[in-house]
Design an enzyme around this catalytic site. Structure first.
Site, PDB file in Angstrom:
ATOM      1  CB  VAL A 179      -0.987   0.077   1.197  1.00  0.00           C
ATOM      2  CG1 VAL A 179      -1.937  -1.107   1.183  1.00  0.00           C
ATOM      3  CG2 VAL A 179      -0.266   0.203   2.534  1.00  0.00           C
ATOM      4  CE  LYS A 180       2.266   2.054   4.640  1.00  0.00           C
ATOM      5  NZ  LYS A 180       2.991   1.296   5.649  1.00  0.00           N
TER       6      LYS A 180
END
Ligand SMILES: *Cc1c(COP(=O)(O)O)cnc(C)c1O
Length: 373
Positions: A179-180
């Site tokens: 998700v980063k």
């Protein structure tokens, strides 16, 4: 359902992984150093130590300070549990300081109030990718001889007062979870300007041993090594490092697309009286890990359920740390001591935001949000 976040992996990322898997060193090899150099080149930091997650990076950053048991570390309650868990892993005491409503970041004035004779460090989080008031936090740490660790898991590529995130704190932590901003599957790194901390961090990720298997592998090298710290196996593999190098080349594109989507949200939603939109403080560049809004006059949980029903993967970042049963049993903190965190938590929603999102998906989110409940 449009998710709130997701990775974007390209053919050349896969090629990079494949090349390493077919070579001699699939872990602890030359790609680790290359990835670390690439992280330094991108952020302006002088040293980087890559590890197997952002959580591991936080753990060894705190451990590297070698603080006496019972020391206090001031941190934000409005973060993912990994931030304050890193303090507990090291038998230290997390002390929470309330946040600023507008940025959802730790408030430097509240840090000052929490300093005692046991305080040894400050651990900040750049919420959503918007940097904290690092100039002020640096000043507080210097004035009180406190170490400054920055959990910048949301803020790869951001800057504050013209200085890149990665060069402000004594140690800065990044995560490469899917998700980063960039991903290695799981992965993380600690950046620092201090060669002594670097040496310690490198040992801590490898059982506390002072020479890696790679360093002991040449024809002229011996078998001997010492174990100097109680370290762990937090090593990143070489194929993940190769993926990280390849993903890092796309960081500017990813950041640009994130900023573009955030601009579109702000432009389209600014007329809605039920929403308070996020702002960027002058002098900061935002990395837009999250786009969060505060609801006004709408019940958050009802809004959340309705949006999920409309196929929009909204989310809530974060449930304040002091509300979790483990922390309640350990520290017995009262939500009333954190009025701004409580207010923000009761009203906050994260909208979907990731570089691969199409313009059509962005418009679908805007439409769903703009319809009455
Ligand atoms: C993602 C994240 C972490 C943990 O990183 P992992 O790589 O998932 O271990 C820590 N702190 C914050 C603020 C994060 O967003």
């Amino acid at each position: 359902m449009i998710p709130y976040a997701r990775q974007w992996i390209f053919d050349d990322d896969l090629e990079a992984v494949r090349d390493v898997l077919q070579g001699d060193w699939i872990t602890t090899g030359p790609k680790i150093g290359e990835f670390e150099e690439a992280l330094c080149a991108r952020t302006g930091s002088s040293h980087a130590v890559a590890v197997n997650s952002g959580t591991s990076a936080l753990d060894i950053a705190v451990q590297a300070l070698e603080l006496p048991p019972g020391s206090e570390v001031i941190t934000t309650p409005f973060t993912f549990v990994a931030t304050s868990n890193a303090i507990l892993y090291n038998r230290l005491k997390p002390v929470f300081a309330d946040i600023d409503r507008e940025t959802r970041n730790i408030d430097p004035d509240r840090i000052r109030e929490q300093i005692t004779e046991k305080t040894r460090a400050v651990l900040t989080v750049d919420f959503a990718g918007h940097p904290c008031r690092n100039d002020e936090i640096r000043e507080i740490c210097d004035a009180h001889s406190l170490a400054f660790i920055e959990d910048a898991c949301h803020a790869l590529g951001a800057s504050c007062g013209g200085r890149m995130i990665g060069t402000w704190a004594d140690m800065t932590v990044f995560s490469f979870h899917p998700v980063k901003h960039i991903t290695t599957g799981e992965g993380g790194a600690v950046l620092t300007g201090d060669p002594r901390l670097t040496e310690r961090l490198e040992m801590l990720r490898n059982h506390g041993i002072d020479r890696s298997a790679f360093a002991r592998s040449g024809p002229g090298s011996g078998y001997a090594y010492d174990m100097k710290y109680l370290g762990r196996n937090y090593r990143l593999t070489d194929f993940q490092a190769a993926m990280g190098i390849s993903q890092l080349r796309k960081l500017d594109r990813f950041l640009e697309r994130r900023a573009e989507i955030a601009r579109r949200y702000s432009e389209a939603l600014s007329g809605l009286p039920s929403l308070e939109l996020p702002a960027t403080r002058a002098g900061n560049t935002h990395a837009w890990h999250l786009y969060t809004v505060l609801l006004k006059g709408i019940e958050r949980d009802a809004f959340f359920r309705e949006m999920r029903g409309r196929g929009i993967g909204v989310n809530v970042h974060y449930i304040p740390i002091y509300r979790f049963s483990y922390y309640r049993a350990l520290l017995n903190l009262s939500p009333r001591d954190f009025p701004r965190t409580e207010d923000v938590f009761s009203r906050i929603i994260s909208l979907p935001l990731y570089p691969r999102m199409t313009d059509g998906e962005v418009e679908r989110v805007i439409e769903a949000i703009s319809l009455p409940l």
